[in-house]
Design a protein around this motif. Structure first.
Motif, PDB file in Angstrom:
ATOM      1  N   ILE A 141       0.839  -1.211   0.000  1.00 21.76           N
ATOM      2  CA  ILE A 141       0.000   0.000   0.000  1.00 21.76           C
ATOM      3  C   ILE A 141       0.872   1.259   0.000  1.00 21.76           C
ATOM      4  O   ILE A 141       0.810   2.072  -0.929  1.00 21.76           O
ATOM      5  CB  ILE A 141      -0.959  -0.004   1.215  1.00 21.76           C
ATOM      6  CG1 ILE A 141      -1.925  -1.196   1.116  1.00 21.76           C
ATOM      7  CG2 ILE A 141      -1.746   1.309   1.288  1.00 21.76           C
ATOM      8  CD1 ILE A 141      -2.812  -1.420   2.321  1.00 21.76           C
ATOM      9  N   GLY A 164      -5.234   4.567   1.779  1.00 14.99           N
ATOM     10  CA  GLY A 164      -6.516   5.025   2.312  1.00 14.99           C
ATOM     11  C   GLY A 164      -6.414   6.344   3.042  1.00 14.99           C
ATOM     12  O   GLY A 164      -6.307   6.384   4.268  1.00 14.99           O
ATOM     13  N   TRP A 190      -6.411  -6.251   5.598  1.00 17.57           N
ATOM     14  CA  TRP A 190      -5.359  -5.257   5.427  1.00 17.57           C
ATOM     15  C   TRP A 190      -4.018  -5.982   5.522  1.00 17.57           C
ATOM     16  O   TRP A 190      -3.789  -6.709   6.503  1.00 17.57           O
ATOM     17  CB  TRP A 190      -5.503  -4.219   6.550  1.00 17.57           C
ATOM     18  CG  TRP A 190      -4.526  -3.094   6.544  1.00 17.57           C
ATOM     19  CD1 TRP A 190      -4.204  -2.290   5.495  1.00 17.57           C
ATOM     20  CD2 TRP A 190      -3.767  -2.624   7.671  1.00 17.57           C
ATOM     21  NE1 TRP A 190      -3.298  -1.345   5.901  1.00 17.57           N
ATOM     22  CE2 TRP A 190      -3.011  -1.529   7.220  1.00 17.57           C
ATOM     23  CE3 TRP A 190      -3.657  -3.016   9.007  1.00 17.57           C
ATOM     24  CZ2 TRP A 190      -2.153  -0.813   8.064  1.00 17.57           C
ATOM     25  CZ3 TRP A 190      -2.818  -2.320   9.842  1.00 17.57           C
ATOM     26  CH2 TRP A 190      -2.074  -1.228   9.374  1.00 17.57           C
ATOM     27  N   ASN A 231     -11.589  -3.439   5.563  1.00 16.90           N
ATOM     28  CA  ASN A 231     -10.474  -3.113   4.668  1.00 16.90           C
ATOM     29  C   ASN A 231      -9.844  -4.420   4.207  1.00 16.90           C
ATOM     30  O   ASN A 231      -9.286  -5.134   5.030  1.00 16.90           O
ATOM     31  CB  ASN A 231      -9.468  -2.259   5.468  1.00 16.90           C
ATOM     32  CG  ASN A 231      -8.268  -1.840   4.656  1.00 16.90           C
ATOM     33  OD1 ASN A 231      -8.153  -2.155   3.477  1.00 16.90           O
ATOM     34  ND2 ASN A 231      -7.350  -1.133   5.296  1.00 16.90           N
ATOM     35  N   LYS A 285      -8.086   8.493  10.306  1.00 17.08           N
ATOM     36  CA  LYS A 285      -9.071   8.798   9.258  1.00 17.08           C
ATOM     37  C   LYS A 285     -10.103   9.798   9.751  1.00 17.08           C
ATOM     38  O   LYS A 285     -10.347  10.815   9.114  1.00 17.08           O
ATOM     39  CB  LYS A 285      -9.791   7.528   8.790  1.00 17.08           C
ATOM     40  CG  LYS A 285      -8.942   6.279   8.773  1.00 17.08           C
ATOM     41  CD  LYS A 285      -7.990   6.210   7.619  1.00 17.08           C
ATOM     42  CE  LYS A 285      -7.022   5.052   7.829  1.00 17.08           C
ATOM     43  NZ  LYS A 285      -6.148   4.775   6.732  1.00 17.08           N
ATOM     44  N   ARG A 320      -8.372  -3.432  -4.598  1.00 15.45           N
ATOM     45  CA  ARG A 320      -8.980  -2.425  -3.719  1.00 15.45           C
ATOM     46  C   ARG A 320      -8.743  -1.027  -4.283  1.00 15.45           C
ATOM     47  O   ARG A 320      -7.646  -0.697  -4.726  1.00 15.45           O
ATOM     48  CB  ARG A 320      -8.352  -2.509  -2.324  1.00 15.45           C
ATOM     49  CG  ARG A 320      -9.014  -1.581  -1.322  1.00 15.45           C
ATOM     50  CD  ARG A 320      -8.192  -1.439  -0.049  1.00 15.45           C
ATOM     51  NE  ARG A 320      -7.212  -0.378  -0.155  1.00 15.45           N
ATOM     52  CZ  ARG A 320      -6.465   0.052   0.844  1.00 15.45           C
ATOM     53  NH1 ARG A 320      -6.565  -0.508   2.039  1.00 15.45           N
ATOM     54  NH2 ARG A 320      -5.596   1.030   0.678  1.00 15.45           N
TER      55      ARG A 320
HETATM   56  C1  LMR Z   1      -4.692   1.753   4.060  1.00 14.71           C
HETATM   57  O1  LMR Z   1      -5.154   0.625   4.225  1.00 14.71           O
HETATM   58  O2  LMR Z   1      -4.510   2.242   2.944  1.00 14.71           O
HETATM   59  C2  LMR Z   1      -4.388   2.612   5.260  1.00 14.71           C
HETATM   60  O3  LMR Z   1      -4.764   1.947   6.422  1.00 14.71           O
HETATM   61  C3  LMR Z   1      -3.008   3.120   5.288  1.00 14.71           C
HETATM   62  C4  LMR Z   1      -1.983   2.065   5.607  1.00 14.71           C
HETATM   63  O4  LMR Z   1      -1.237   2.271   6.556  1.00 14.71           O
HETATM   64  O5  LMR Z   1      -1.918   1.044   4.921  1.00 14.71           O
END
Ligand code: LMR
Length: 395
Positions: free
Chosen positions: A13, A34, A130, A183, A246, A372
């Motif tokens: 990410i 995100g 995630w 997520n 966020k 995503r």
């Molecule tokens: C994401 O999922 O994009 C955010 O939570 C930022 C990250 O630290 O990955």
């Protein structure tokens, strides 16, 4: 000594942001990390945050250490957000909260706490999730198992599949849930499904651990706490890691909280002493600025109201972009109606890793390789180009 070290791959990410910055195409679109963005592609500082910072700068007279648990009063303010006003957790003083460097820091302290206190040796994490969850809990020494979460056909949470995989969990194992705005899928359990999950995990002696990073981004600050609050009915003991990255836009201030709920106040005191040991061993005590901002805003009714309005504005913009995106796709013959049913910042498009690579290479559109997208990265200015790019890779 270091010559044998192999180079690590870029983060799936945050590595994208680096790549995006280097891309010289003027029409590139970043739907990777995100973060909330305005119509102009900016990630603004909230007005309530600016006002709180001004007050803090004017009144602050020391940079001496905070206590291990963080800013005084931060713990209660976090608990008031997570739990309902009538919650027995709060009334019976069964929860303890430590300030943490972001939601990620809170997850790690929680992982260390359950591992070091021999609460659990295994954590069950949704598939997909995630990507950093595996690294954080792996680094804490926990064994990682996965439970099924998502039905690709219906584009939604698959309760039966989740329960079927969790049947293999042993009493004492931890199960990680995303409090809202899952997520990467954006698909959350319904109210009834949270009830079923709460009952199931209680009957099987499992410890729920909520990653609650997007409160306010699905339906509202109160509504989004429904999952956590449902579990209060079924579990005397559970854990919540929350983030203010966020909903306060405090991404780089690294501010979150770890809350451990116990069966009684005495257990909570003992747990708190061990949570502080985990904090001390990781970063000694937390940085002050983010915690002070959150405490200033949440303890002042006027600033709090302004914050709630600003969270709503962010949520509404994302929802508007979901609708616009779906309409524009439909006009091009692509039916992605599921996008409006998904919650929060993310949507799981179903694009394959190869299609994600192609849309980046050919069109300068950056998405996470699992398909995503960050819907907040869409604007009325880039949506047509985005739809064209999607049509190009689906062809
Ligand atoms: C994401 O999922 O994009 C955010 O939570 C930022 C990250 O630290 O990955």
């Amino acid at each position: 000594m270091f010559e044998k070290i192999a180079a690590a791959p870029a983060d799936p990410i945050l590595g994208l942001t680096e790549e995006f910055k280097k891309d010289t195409r003027s029409d590139k679109i970043n739907l990777g990390v995100g973060v909330f963005k305005t119509e102009d592609g900016k990630t603004p500082i909230l007005n309530c945050v600016k006002k709180a910072e001004k007050r803090i700068l004017e009144s602050e007279n020391t940079k001496s250490y905070l206590s291990i648990a963080g800013v005084p009063g931060f713990d209660k303010l976090v608990q008031d957000l997570i739990f309902s006003a009538k919650s027995d957790v709060v009334a019976s003083s069964r929860a303890r909260t430590v300030q943490a460097p972001g939601g990620t820091g809170a997850l790690r302290i929680g992982g260390d706490f359950i591992h070091q206190q021999n609460v659990s040796s295994t954590i069950w994490i949704s598939d997909p999730t995630w990507a950093n969850h595996m690294k954080v809990f792996g680094a804490a020494g926990l064994k990682i198992e996965r439970y099924k979460y998502y039905n690709k056909e219906t584009h939604s949470f698959d309760l039966q599949a989740a329960l079927d995989s969790l049947k293999a969990a042993k009493p004492g194992d931890t199960v990680l849930f995303h409090g809202c705005c899952h997520n990467p899928t954006g698909s959350d359990p319904s109210a009834e499904e949270w009830e079923t999950l709460g009952k199931f995990t209680a009957e099987h002696g499992l410890l729920p651990f909520f990653d609650f990073a997007y409160q306010g981004f699905s339906k509202g600050l109160e509504e989004d706490a429904a999952g956590v609050r449902t579990f209060e009915k079924y579990h005397k003991e559970f854990i919540v890691a929350n983030s203010f990255s966020k909903n306060f836009g405090l991404y780089n201030e690294r501010i979150g909280g770890l809350t451990v709920v116990c069966a009684n106040s005495g257990d909570a005191d003992k747990a708190f002493s061990q949570m502080k040991i985990a904090v001390r061993a990781n970063f000694s005590n937390p940085p002050a600025h983010g915690g002070k901002i959150v405490a200033e805003v949440l303890s002042d009714p006027e600033l709090k109201k302004e914050w709630e309005d600003e969270v709503k504005a962010m949520r509404d913009r994302i929802l508007d972009m979901r609708k616009l995106f779906v309409e524009k796709l439909k006009a091009e013959g692509i039916d992605w109606g599921f996008i409006v049913k998904q919650n929060g910042m993310f949507s799981f498009t179903g694009l394959t890793p190869e299609q994600v690579d192609k849309i980046k290479a050919d069109c300068g559109v950056y998405c996470v390789r699992n398909g995503r997208i960050n819907v907040a990265g869409i604007s009325t200015k880039n949506v047509d180009a985005l739809v064209k790019a999607i049509k190009h890779v689906l062809a």
